[in-house]
Each structure stands twice: as structure tokens, then as C-alpha cells.
Design a protein around this motif. Structure first.
Motif, short mmCIF file in Angstrom:
data_model
loop_
_atom_site.label_atom_id
_atom_site.label_comp_id
_atom_site.label_asym_id
_atom_site.label_seq_id
_atom_site.Cartn_x
_atom_site.Cartn_y
_atom_site.Cartn_z
N SER A 5 0.77 -1.20 -0.10
CA SER A 5 -0.11 -0.09 0.09
C SER A 5 1.01 1.25 0.07
CB SER A 5 -0.85 0.27 1.10
OG SER A 5 -0.22 -0.20 2.35
N THR A 6 1.94 0.94 0.62
CA THR A 6 2.76 2.42 0.65
C THR A 6 2.88 3.11 -0.51
OG1 THR A 6 3.89 1.57 2.85
CG2 THR A 6 4.90 3.63 1.68
N ASP A 38 8.80 -7.25 -6.67
CA ASP A 38 8.31 -8.45 -6.53
C ASP A 38 6.85 -8.58 -6.93
OD1 ASP A 38 7.20 -8.22 -2.95
OD2 ASP A 38 7.00 -6.91 -4.28
N ARG A 74 2.63 -10.80 -6.58
CA ARG A 74 2.10 -12.01 -6.04
C ARG A 74 1.68 -12.61 -7.62
NH1 ARG A 74 -0.38 -8.00 -2.74
NH2 ARG A 74 1.17 -7.21 -1.36
N ASN A 121 0.20 -6.56 -7.91
CA ASN A 121 1.17 -5.20 -7.79
C ASN A 121 1.10 -4.60 -8.90
OD1 ASN A 121 1.79 -5.76 -4.87
ND2 ASN A 121 3.98 -6.66 -5.67
N HIS A 154 10.48 -7.99 6.74
CA HIS A 154 10.78 -8.22 5.34
C HIS A 154 10.99 -7.19 4.26
CE1 HIS A 154 6.21 -8.21 4.38
NE2 HIS A 154 6.63 -7.79 3.35
N ALA A 185 10.60 -6.66 -0.16
CA ALA A 185 10.15 -7.30 -1.32
C ALA A 185 9.55 -8.58 -1.03
CB ALA A 185 11.65 -7.62 -2.20
N ARG A 192 4.77 -15.89 -4.73
CA ARG A 192 5.32 -14.77 -5.27
C ARG A 192 6.25 -14.83 -6.08
NH1 ARG A 192 4.30 -10.37 -1.20
NH2 ARG A 192 2.45 -11.00 -0.10
N LYS A 245 4.80 1.25 11.61
CA LYS A 245 6.18 0.50 11.29
C LYS A 245 7.28 1.28 12.34
CE LYS A 245 4.87 -1.27 7.40
NZ LYS A 245 4.89 -0.66 6.16
C1 6PG Z 1 4.56 -6.94 -1.52
C2 6PG Z 1 5.43 -5.69 -1.06
C3 6PG Z 1 5.97 -5.78 0.34
C4 6PG Z 1 5.60 -4.52 0.88
C5 6PG Z 1 5.68 -4.58 2.20
C6 6PG Z 1 5.16 -3.35 2.90
O1 6PG Z 1 4.28 -7.10 -2.71
O2 6PG Z 1 4.11 -7.41 -0.48
O3 6PG Z 1 6.40 -5.61 -2.09
O4 6PG Z 1 7.30 -6.17 0.32
O5 6PG Z 1 6.70 -3.54 0.46
O6 6PG Z 1 4.80 -5.65 3.00
O7 6PG Z 1 3.87 -3.32 2.39
P1 6PG Z 1 2.99 -1.61 2.86
O8 6PG Z 1 3.41 -0.66 2.06
O9 6PG Z 1 1.61 -2.21 2.61
O10 6PG Z 1 3.09 -1.83 4.40
#
Ligand code: 6PG
Length: 248
Positions: free
Chosen positions: A48-49, A77, A79, A89, A154, A156, A184, A207
Motif C-alpha cells: 500500500s505504501t 516483487d 504476487r 502489484n 521483510h 520485497a 510470489r 512501522k
Molecule cells: C509486496 C510488497 C511488500 C511490501 C511490504 C510493505 O508485494 O507485498 O512488495 O514487500 O513492500 O509488505 O507493505 P505496505 O506498504 O503495504 O506496508
């Protein structure tokens, strides 16, 4: 502090300033890359970020500053779900950005299309080899790598507990995990750490704890702690909430 070379850290007052800083960084990196080698290779993260950043890049003034005709978009990365799926994504970037910018279709390199996750990993490895410059270690070099940070540390789709042998030279691998817990594809540490500019984008109070842990608890050996670019620049862009527990 886990870093031998201290990263550049930007702490922004709020979400708007956070996203503007990222958009400005994206535009600067794009212009520098085009001056340097007439192309801009950037790897986008999911989650989401980054979505507000993508939406900001899709409209003036930032949209008109990026040399989209010389830009190639890749993913950090993905899904292994259909593009129409809300967890894709690529699908989210298509909705937030791709349909609003003048980027040539063949400059957009989604990770997952129709093959099996394993076959897509090999196919993406070939795309990286074809499209990107390779370092002297024969590893693809991105001009900009944009990374999120999971609350478990984590990055990616490299999740805690995922062990990569030093001899594992793959640039793209398929894994299972995360939220959603699905198959993924992810770039691996050698590629991420060969980025010329590697940027963590971290916002929100949820975070704050993991940010402080990443910076100050090396014993955790979290995936995010293994992101230490060999020659590139490591940058952390955070908002005040995400950095609230971080003690320099
Ligand atoms: C994915 C992302 C993952 C993401 C983090 C933070 O495809 O899930 O690449 O690595 O960057 O989980 O996710 P948020 O931005 O939603 O907190």
C-alpha cells in the motif's frame, strides 16, 4: 547501528511531504539516469505504501517531469495472481499510474503474466539480462530500487527465515509467504544491492517498532538489514510516525 556506511535519512512531517519527497527523488533519479545512459530503469514495490506515490507521479507537475519515453518499469516483487486481482502489484500500478502516463507499452515489464511462478522467475531473469546493464559481477543494475518494509522486517518478498545460500546466484526466485500468503516472485539480495539508489519508503506509526529494530538490533538478521548496496546509495524516506521510535 547496523550500517557501516550510514544511509541518507529523510524524515517528513506528514504523508503529503513523504510522498512529495519520494516523487522528487523519482524525478531526479530519472533525469540523472537519462543523462548517464539515456534510459531510466526503476524497480517498483507493491503493497500500500507506494500507491500514493504512483498516483502523484500520474499527474502534473511530476508526470510532466519524468522522461517516460526513456523509462523502463520493473517490479521488485509480485504476487502470482491474475492482473485483475486486487492483490496484483502490477494491476495496482496499472490503475494508479500506467493508464495516465505516456510510457511505451514495451517499457513496462510485469513479473507475472500467464506462466507458472517458477517459469516466470526464469523468464524475468532473461528480461533483466536483456534490458539492464550488468555490473562487473554480471549482476543487473537498476538506477532506482523502491522498497517497502514489512512489520516483520521483510523487504520485497524476502521474508524472515528465507535462507539464501551465497552460491545462489539467481536474480529472481519464487517463494510463498506474506500477506496475502500466496506464491510470489521476488528479486533477490544481489540485484537489490546492486541498485545505484536504493530507497526504503516507510510511513505510519505501525512501522515505528520495526524501523527501530532494523536500525538498532543487528542480531535479528532481518531481510531489510541485508539491504546494504555495494556501491549505490541507501536512502530511507520516512514520515514522523514511522521514525518516532528510531533512535540515531
Ligand atoms: C509486496 C510488497 C511488500 C511490501 C511490504 C510493505 O508485494 O507485498 O512488495 O514487500 O513492500 O509488505 O507493505 P505496505 O506498504 O503495504 O506496508
Amino acid at each position: 547501528m547496523i550500517y557501516s556506511k550510514k544511509p541518507t535519512i529523510y524524515i517528513e512531517e506528514n504523508q503529503n511531504a513523504f510522498n512529495r519527497r519520494l516523487a522528487e527523488f523519482f524525478c531526479t533519479a530519472a533525469k540523472e539516469a537519462v543523462i548517464s545512459h539515456n534510459r531510466f530503469h526503476v524497480a517498483l514495490s507493491g503493497g500500500s505504501t507506494p500507491r500514493n506515490l504512483h498516483r502523484l507521479l500520474a499527474k502534473p507537475p511530476f508526470r510532466d517531469e519524468v522522461p517516460w519515453q526513456k523509462t523502463h518499469l520493473f517490479w521488485v516483487d509480485e504476487r502470482c495472481v491474475p492482473k485483475e486481482n486486487k492483490d496484483s502489484n502490477y494491476g495496482n500500478v496499472r490503475a494508479d499510474l500506467l493508464d495516465k502516463i505516456p510510457i511505451p507499452d514495451h517499457h513496462v515489464h510485469p513479473m507475472h503474466e500467464v506462466l507458472s511462478c517458477e517459469d516466470e522467475a526464469e523468464k524475468y531473469q532473461q528480461i533483466l539480462k536483456k534490458e539492464l546493464d550488468l555490473s562487473k559481477e554480471m549482476i543487473p543494475v537498476f538506477d532506482l530500487v523502491l522498497l517497502g518494509l514489512g512489520t516483520d522486517g521483510h523487504v520485497a518478498s524476502l521474508f524472515p527465515g528465507t535462507i539464501f545460500e551465497k552460491k545462489d546466484t539467481r536474480w529472481v526466485v519464487s517463494v510463498t509467504g506474506g500477506n496475502p500468503n500466496v506464491r510470489r516472485l521476488t528479486l533477490t539480495y544481489p540485484v537489490l544491492n546492486h541498485g545505484k539508489k536504493v530507497v526504503f519508503m516507510v510511513s505510519g506509526k505501525g512501522k515505528a517498532e520495526i524501523v527501530n529494530t532494523v536500525f538498532n538490533n543487528p542480531g535479528r538478521k532481518l531481510p531489510a538489514q541485508f539491504i546494504q548496496p555495494e556501491n549505490g546509495q541507501l536512502i530511507w524516506v520516512m514520515d514522523k510516525e514511522a521514525s518516532s521510535l528510531y533512535k540515531t
